[in-house]
Design a protein around this motif. Sequence first.
Motif, mmCIF file in Angstrom:
data_model
loop_
_atom_site.group_PDB
_atom_site.id
_atom_site.type_symbol
_atom_site.label_atom_id
_atom_site.label_comp_id
_atom_site.label_asym_id
_atom_site.label_seq_id
_atom_site.Cartn_x
_atom_site.Cartn_y
_atom_site.Cartn_z
ATOM 1 N N LEU A 139 44.164 0.833 13.012
ATOM 2 C CA LEU A 139 42.866 0.532 13.616
ATOM 3 C C LEU A 139 41.918 1.702 13.391
ATOM 4 O O LEU A 139 42.125 2.800 13.906
ATOM 5 C CB LEU A 139 43.052 0.266 15.119
ATOM 6 N N SER A 140 40.902 1.456 12.587
ATOM 7 C CA SER A 140 39.881 2.467 12.315
ATOM 8 C C SER A 140 38.603 1.753 11.884
ATOM 9 O O SER A 140 38.646 0.574 11.541
ATOM 10 C CB SER A 140 40.346 3.429 11.214
ATOM 11 N N PRO A 141 37.489 2.455 11.867
ATOM 12 C CA PRO A 141 36.244 1.796 11.443
ATOM 13 C C PRO A 141 36.287 1.306 9.996
ATOM 14 O O PRO A 141 35.594 0.372 9.649
ATOM 15 C CB PRO A 141 35.185 2.888 11.608
ATOM 16 N N ALA A 142 37.093 1.920 9.157
ATOM 17 C CA ALA A 142 37.165 1.533 7.748
ATOM 18 C C ALA A 142 38.425 0.750 7.425
ATOM 19 O O ALA A 142 38.869 0.718 6.288
ATOM 20 C CB ALA A 142 37.096 2.786 6.884
ATOM 21 N N MET A 143 39.001 0.081 8.424
ATOM 22 C CA MET A 143 40.302 -0.559 8.207
ATOM 23 C C MET A 143 40.252 -1.731 7.236
ATOM 24 O O MET A 143 41.247 -2.052 6.628
ATOM 25 C CB MET A 143 40.914 -1.003 9.525
ATOM 26 N N MET A 144 39.137 -2.401 7.064
ATOM 27 C CA MET A 144 39.073 -3.577 6.200
ATOM 28 C C MET A 144 38.336 -3.312 4.892
ATOM 29 O O MET A 144 37.958 -4.249 4.193
ATOM 30 C CB MET A 144 38.410 -4.736 6.946
ATOM 31 N N THR A 145 38.155 -2.067 4.524
ATOM 32 C CA THR A 145 37.407 -1.748 3.312
ATOM 33 C C THR A 145 38.089 -2.301 2.075
ATOM 34 O O THR A 145 37.463 -2.976 1.256
ATOM 35 C CB THR A 145 37.225 -0.222 3.184
ATOM 36 N N VAL A 146 39.365 -2.021 1.902
ATOM 37 C CA VAL A 146 40.079 -2.490 0.713
ATOM 38 C C VAL A 146 40.199 -4.006 0.684
ATOM 39 O O VAL A 146 39.917 -4.624 -0.356
ATOM 40 C CB VAL A 146 41.461 -1.796 0.600
#
Length: 143
Positions: free
Chosen positions: A62-69
């Motif tokens: 869980l992080s702000p960039a978790m769905m980047t990839v």
Amino acid sequence: MGIMVLVFTRTTFGLRLRAVAQNQSSAALLGLSAGLWLALGWAVSCAVGTVAGVVAAPTLGLSPAMMTVPLLMALAATNLGGINSRVGVVVGGLLVGLLSAIGGRYIPGLGGDLNVLLAFGVAIVVVLIKPAGLFGRESTVRA
């Protein structure tokens, strides 16, 4: 995905959403409020995105960039299959998934987040050969 296909093809809700998305002025002539139906479409997409985030959070962290990839892979799949073809997007997603699984296994040094390079490389080659994607249709709009 199957549930969304059924919603968009078999219900009046889906028919109205598709009508407003395809031609807002014609939908307005039928008495459909374009703003309302577009807002409902965004609400449905937010709900689907929320479910995807909840399902992906335990494996991706869980992080702000978790769905980047995954979002980059989805963009590659959409361009590969054709932006205006629903079937093409699904096939593009399957091809990107297969390419990333096979590429990460058999190409040395290509694993984890670097699979995005392979997906975008294939998508770029396809778009250079066929600009609308594998299943997309080119259209010309004249004023």
